[in-house]
Design a protein around this motif. Structure first.
Motif, mmCIF file in Angstrom:
data_model
loop_
_atom_site.group_PDB
_atom_site.id
_atom_site.type_symbol
_atom_site.label_atom_id
_atom_site.label_comp_id
_atom_site.label_asym_id
_atom_site.label_seq_id
_atom_site.Cartn_x
_atom_site.Cartn_y
_atom_site.Cartn_z
ATOM 1 N N TYR A 101 43.926 -8.072 -4.409
ATOM 2 C CA TYR A 101 43.602 -7.939 -2.992
ATOM 3 C C TYR A 101 44.230 -9.060 -2.159
ATOM 4 C CZ TYR A 101 40.821 -7.506 1.273
ATOM 5 O OH TYR A 101 40.427 -7.365 2.575
ATOM 6 N N GLN A 102 44.262 -10.264 -2.713
ATOM 7 C CA GLN A 102 44.788 -11.420 -1.984
ATOM 8 C C GLN A 102 46.292 -11.597 -2.181
ATOM 9 O OE1 GLN A 102 42.418 -14.955 -2.853
ATOM 10 N NE2 GLN A 102 40.540 -13.744 -2.899
ATOM 11 N N ARG A 103 46.903 -10.659 -2.874
ATOM 12 C CA ARG A 103 48.351 -10.655 -3.085
ATOM 13 C C ARG A 103 48.833 -11.915 -3.807
ATOM 14 N NH1 ARG A 103 48.977 -5.783 -2.902
ATOM 15 N NH2 ARG A 103 51.237 -6.109 -2.772
ATOM 16 N N LYS A 104 48.062 -12.373 -4.771
ATOM 17 C CA LYS A 104 48.465 -13.518 -5.576
ATOM 18 C C LYS A 104 49.590 -13.092 -6.526
ATOM 19 C CE LYS A 104 45.146 -16.220 -4.046
ATOM 20 N NZ LYS A 104 45.426 -17.400 -3.186
ATOM 21 N N PRO A 105 50.444 -14.020 -6.938
ATOM 22 C CA PRO A 105 51.520 -13.662 -7.879
ATOM 23 C C PRO A 105 50.942 -13.104 -9.175
ATOM 24 C CG PRO A 105 51.927 -15.825 -6.920
ATOM 25 C CD PRO A 105 50.540 -15.432 -6.504
ATOM 26 N N PHE A 106 51.468 -11.981 -9.603
ATOM 27 C CA PHE A 106 50.954 -11.358 -10.818
ATOM 28 C C PHE A 106 51.151 -12.262 -12.031
ATOM 29 C CE2 PHE A 106 51.304 -8.421 -14.475
ATOM 30 C CZ PHE A 106 50.049 -7.829 -14.383
ATOM 31 N N GLU A 107 52.243 -13.015 -12.030
ATOM 32 C CA GLU A 107 52.515 -13.911 -13.152
ATOM 33 C C GLU A 107 51.418 -14.955 -13.293
ATOM 34 O OE1 GLU A 107 54.574 -13.194 -10.708
ATOM 35 O OE2 GLU A 107 56.007 -11.863 -11.739
ATOM 36 N N GLN A 108 50.856 -15.385 -12.172
ATOM 37 C CA GLN A 108 49.765 -16.356 -12.241
ATOM 38 C C GLN A 108 48.521 -15.725 -12.852
ATOM 39 O OE1 GLN A 108 49.926 -19.747 -11.387
ATOM 40 N NE2 GLN A 108 48.031 -19.667 -12.576
ATOM 41 N N PHE A 109 48.264 -14.470 -12.498
ATOM 42 C CA PHE A 109 47.132 -13.776 -13.110
ATOM 43 C C PHE A 109 47.327 -13.653 -14.610
ATOM 44 C CE2 PHE A 109 45.222 -9.865 -14.761
ATOM 45 C CZ PHE A 109 43.886 -10.143 -14.517
ATOM 46 N N GLU A 110 48.534 -13.334 -15.032
ATOM 47 C CA GLU A 110 48.792 -13.203 -16.466
ATOM 48 C C GLU A 110 48.405 -14.473 -17.211
ATOM 49 O OE1 GLU A 110 52.491 -10.204 -17.079
ATOM 50 O OE2 GLU A 110 52.968 -12.051 -16.002
ATOM 51 N N ALA A 111 48.823 -15.611 -16.688
ATOM 52 C CA ALA A 111 48.516 -16.883 -17.344
ATOM 53 C C ALA A 111 47.021 -17.183 -17.290
ATOM 54 C CB ALA A 111 49.314 -18.011 -16.690
ATOM 55 N N ASP A 112 46.409 -16.967 -16.136
ATOM 56 C CA ASP A 112 44.989 -17.291 -15.976
ATOM 57 C C ASP A 112 44.113 -16.372 -16.817
ATOM 58 O OD1 ASP A 112 45.598 -19.314 -14.210
ATOM 59 O OD2 ASP A 112 45.265 -18.102 -12.415
ATOM 60 N N PHE A 113 44.458 -15.091 -16.873
ATOM 61 C CA PHE A 113 43.629 -14.175 -17.651
ATOM 62 C C PHE A 113 43.740 -14.481 -19.137
ATOM 63 C CE2 PHE A 113 42.466 -10.350 -19.907
ATOM 64 C CZ PHE A 113 41.249 -10.046 -19.306
#
Length: 223
Positions: A101-113
């Motif tokens: 929703y906040q348009r964060k970089p998907f790559e950052q989500f990959e690392a955080d998840f």
């Protein structure tokens, strides 16, 4: 599990208490519903009613979740949280919608998840089999989501996030539960959406629980 005494006197019975930690965002804290209607609360109540009986009791879940949290914010909170047990009998993880929703970089989500999944395993005493990962609901199928110019783009992005979440769960041996199809009934069944026209209602959370409860019981060692 930890034993507690049920009753008093020489016939007092030891029962196992199950500790449950629920990690997430608005979908876990239950934005728009009463605390007892949150899906982790419903899951614990359902387990106690259906499976535990006189042999075990799932305590009210410890919930670490807040509306609006991204995966990074959940990670940050876990680093600061005090009083966590070294080993929970069950850990659930549902996160990611705010990254989308906040348009964060998907790559950052990959690392955080990936890091969150590892933390969840550690909090489950190092047992991947005690970690439940839920898919992200699709808010395109809510009145709020329909206000966007292209709700179908939301669904496509949610699918992308969920594909990655499932791949991480599979690679680490975590139990993945796909509740997204239930969320996509929100327009044809308005009672599934809370009064804020965005979040799940108590009824939708109940359907999630009905979908996953038998597998959760199996994860906890109940047939």
């Amino acid at each position: 599990m930890s034993p507690v005494e049920k009753g008093k006197g020489p016939e007092a019975q030891q029962i196992d208490t199950l500790h449950y930690l629920a990690l997430g965002d608005s979908y876990t804290i239950g934005e728009g519903v009463a605390p007892r209607s949150r899906w982790p609360e419903q899951l614990a109540a359902r387990f106690n009613e259906t499976y535990a009986g006189d042999t075990a009791l799932m305590l009210p879940p410890r919930i670490i979740a807040r509306t609006g949290w991204t995966a990074a914010q959940l990670l940050s909170e876990l680093e600061q949280e005090e009083g966590l047990l070294t080993s929970y009998d069950l850990v659930s993880l549902l996160i990611g919608v705010n990254n989308q929703y906040q348009r964060k970089p998907f790559e950052q989500f990959e690392a955080d998840f990936q890091e969150l999944a590892s933390r969840a395993i550690a909090l489950a005493g190092g047992a991947p089999s005690r970690v439940a990962v839920l898919s992200i609901p699709d808010y395109a199928y809510t009145p709020f989501g329909q206000q966007f110019s292209s709700p179908e783009d939301i669904s496509d992005e949610i699918n992308k996030y969920n594909g990655y979440i499932r791949s991480v769960a599979d690679s680490l041996g975590l139990r993945f539960f796909d509740i997204t199809p239930i969320s996509r009934l929100g327009l044809q069944e308005p009672a599934l959406v809370a009064s804020d026209q965005l979040h799940p209602s108590s009824l939708m959370y109940r359907r999630w629980v009905e979908l996953i409860e038998a597998d959760i019981a199996e994860m906890l060692g109940w047939p």
